[in-house]
Design an enzyme around this catalytic site. Structure first.
Site, mmCIF file in Angstrom:
data_model
loop_
_atom_site.group_PDB
_atom_site.id
_atom_site.type_symbol
_atom_site.label_atom_id
_atom_site.label_comp_id
_atom_site.label_asym_id
_atom_site.label_seq_id
_atom_site.Cartn_x
_atom_site.Cartn_y
_atom_site.Cartn_z
ATOM 1 N N ASN A 64 -13.266 -7.160 4.830
ATOM 2 C CA ASN A 64 -13.825 -6.776 5.880
ATOM 3 C C ASN A 64 -14.629 -5.713 6.047
ATOM 4 O O ASN A 64 -14.979 -4.246 5.165
ATOM 5 C CB ASN A 64 -12.941 -6.283 6.807
ATOM 6 C CG ASN A 64 -12.044 -7.091 7.327
ATOM 7 O OD1 ASN A 64 -12.783 -8.099 7.260
ATOM 8 N ND2 ASN A 64 -10.526 -6.792 7.565
ATOM 9 N N VAL B 44 -10.395 1.384 7.076
ATOM 10 C CA VAL B 44 -10.633 2.276 5.927
ATOM 11 C C VAL B 44 -12.018 2.118 5.342
ATOM 12 O O VAL B 44 -12.137 1.022 4.839
ATOM 13 C CB VAL B 44 -9.221 1.761 4.936
ATOM 14 C CG1 VAL B 44 -10.067 2.397 4.165
ATOM 15 C CG2 VAL B 44 -7.957 1.921 5.738
ATOM 16 N N ASP C 219 -0.494 -4.409 1.228
ATOM 17 C CA ASP C 219 -0.928 -3.548 2.019
ATOM 18 C C ASP C 219 0.630 -3.390 3.257
ATOM 19 O O ASP C 219 1.749 -3.207 3.016
ATOM 20 C CB ASP C 219 -1.273 -4.403 3.841
ATOM 21 C CG ASP C 219 -2.259 -4.260 3.916
ATOM 22 O OD1 ASP C 219 -3.497 -4.132 4.131
ATOM 23 O OD2 ASP C 219 -1.734 -3.458 5.563
ATOM 24 N N HIS D 170 -12.719 -2.550 -0.427
ATOM 25 C CA HIS D 170 -11.241 -3.124 -0.697
ATOM 26 C C HIS D 170 -10.528 -4.458 -0.684
ATOM 27 O O HIS D 170 -11.626 -4.967 0.463
ATOM 28 C CB HIS D 170 -9.777 -2.837 -0.489
ATOM 29 C CG HIS D 170 -9.873 -2.566 0.916
ATOM 30 N ND1 HIS D 170 -10.677 -1.744 1.999
ATOM 31 C CD2 HIS D 170 -9.608 -3.777 2.351
ATOM 32 C CE1 HIS D 170 -10.600 -2.077 3.039
ATOM 33 N NE2 HIS D 170 -9.503 -3.254 3.413
ATOM 34 N N GLN E 179 -13.031 -3.900 9.661
ATOM 35 C CA GLN E 179 -12.732 -3.096 8.156
ATOM 36 C C GLN E 179 -12.021 -0.974 9.322
ATOM 37 O O GLN E 179 -12.783 -1.324 10.427
ATOM 38 C CB GLN E 179 -14.015 -2.402 7.728
ATOM 39 C CG GLN E 179 -13.898 -1.666 6.150
ATOM 40 C CD GLN E 179 -14.763 -1.560 5.515
ATOM 41 O OE1 GLN E 179 -16.144 -1.740 5.910
ATOM 42 N NE2 GLN E 179 -14.801 -0.663 4.709
ATOM 43 N N HIS F 270 -8.749 -7.635 0.610
ATOM 44 C CA HIS F 270 -7.352 -8.239 0.905
ATOM 45 C C HIS F 270 -6.853 -9.451 -0.053
ATOM 46 O O HIS F 270 -7.659 -10.659 -0.091
ATOM 47 C CB HIS F 270 -7.604 -8.226 2.557
ATOM 48 C CG HIS F 270 -7.249 -7.600 3.019
ATOM 49 N ND1 HIS F 270 -6.159 -6.458 3.803
ATOM 50 C CD2 HIS F 270 -8.917 -6.864 3.425
ATOM 51 C CE1 HIS F 270 -7.797 -5.824 3.964
ATOM 52 N NE2 HIS F 270 -7.832 -6.193 4.140
HETATM 53 P P1 5GP Z 1 -9.470 -2.720 6.444
HETATM 54 O O1 5GP Z 1 -9.142 -3.442 8.276
HETATM 55 O O2 5GP Z 1 -10.391 -1.815 6.215
HETATM 56 O O3 5GP Z 1 -10.204 -3.939 5.743
HETATM 57 O O4 5GP Z 1 -7.909 -3.167 5.264
HETATM 58 C C1 5GP Z 1 -7.346 -1.640 5.391
HETATM 59 C C2 5GP Z 1 -6.173 -2.211 5.392
HETATM 60 O O5 5GP Z 1 -5.564 -0.993 4.788
HETATM 61 C C3 5GP Z 1 -4.926 -2.700 6.324
HETATM 62 O O6 5GP Z 1 -4.260 -3.728 6.384
HETATM 63 C C4 5GP Z 1 -3.961 -1.008 7.215
HETATM 64 O O7 5GP Z 1 -3.029 -2.182 6.791
HETATM 65 C C5 5GP Z 1 -3.758 -0.437 5.372
HETATM 66 N N1 5GP Z 1 -3.676 0.217 4.883
HETATM 67 C C6 5GP Z 1 -4.172 1.392 5.829
HETATM 68 N N2 5GP Z 1 -3.716 2.578 6.023
HETATM 69 C C7 5GP Z 1 -2.319 2.260 4.973
HETATM 70 C C8 5GP Z 1 -2.019 3.263 4.226
HETATM 71 O O8 5GP Z 1 -1.741 3.611 4.569
HETATM 72 N N3 5GP Z 1 -0.967 2.469 2.838
HETATM 73 C C9 5GP Z 1 -1.211 0.740 2.904
HETATM 74 N N4 5GP Z 1 -0.080 0.837 1.815
HETATM 75 N N5 5GP Z 1 -1.469 0.024 3.343
HETATM 76 C C10 5GP Z 1 -2.771 0.667 4.345
#
Ligand code: 5GP
Length: 119
Positions: free
Chosen positions: A88, A97, A32, A101, A95, A103
């Site tokens: 999420n 993205v 991440d 996925h 969430q 974590h």
């Molecule tokens: P969510 O909030 O959707 O559950 O998790 C999305 C995760 O993607 C976040 O923890 C965020 O830090 C990670 N993330 C967003 N953009 C990027 C990226 O460009 N590269 C990487 N490695 N992680 C990302």
């Protein structure tokens, strides 16, 4: 459904750099970019399922694959005795993205029962 490639699809296409930990024909595992624990991996299916609730019967195999990969990645990272998986689902759950996925978080003290604040 949003047809724009997700940030994870752009990472898979090589358009955005990432620290790749593992990849196969069904999934990738990256670190991440904004880690919430010393070990914070994202386990991402190649197929874009926006949210967990959007998954269908046809996705059973890939969903199972993600869970098995989580265990394998924990072994690989040396944290198989203590790690946490988080999904999420939906903006109000955090969430950001909209490409499913997992974590995988480890090497941080998770207070017992702290489900409301998993990170
Ligand atoms: P969510 O909030 O959707 O559950 O998790 C999305 C995760 O993607 C976040 O923890 C965020 O830090 C990670 N993330 C967003 N953009 C990027 C990226 O460009 N590269 C990487 N490695 N992680 C990302």
């Amino acid at each position: 459904m949003n047809t724009e490639p997700s940030i994870f699809e752009r990472i898979m296409a090589g358009d955005i750099p990432s620290e790749m930990v593992y990849e196969d024909d069904q999934a990738i595992v990256i670190r991440d970019i904004n880690p919430q624990a010393p070990i914070h991996l994202l386990i991402i299916p190649r197929i874009k399922i926006p949210r967990l609730v959007d998954a269908e019967q046809d996705h059973r195999e890939v969903l199972g694959h993600l869970m098995l990969l989580a265990g394998q990645m924990a072994e690989k990272m040396g944290c198989s005795d203590a790690f946490r998986l988080v999904v999420n689902n939906g903006a109000e759950a955090g969430q950001t993205v909209f490409h499913l996925h997992l974590h995988l978080l480890a090497q941080k003290r998770f207070d017992e029962g702290s489900l409301a604040s998993p990170f």
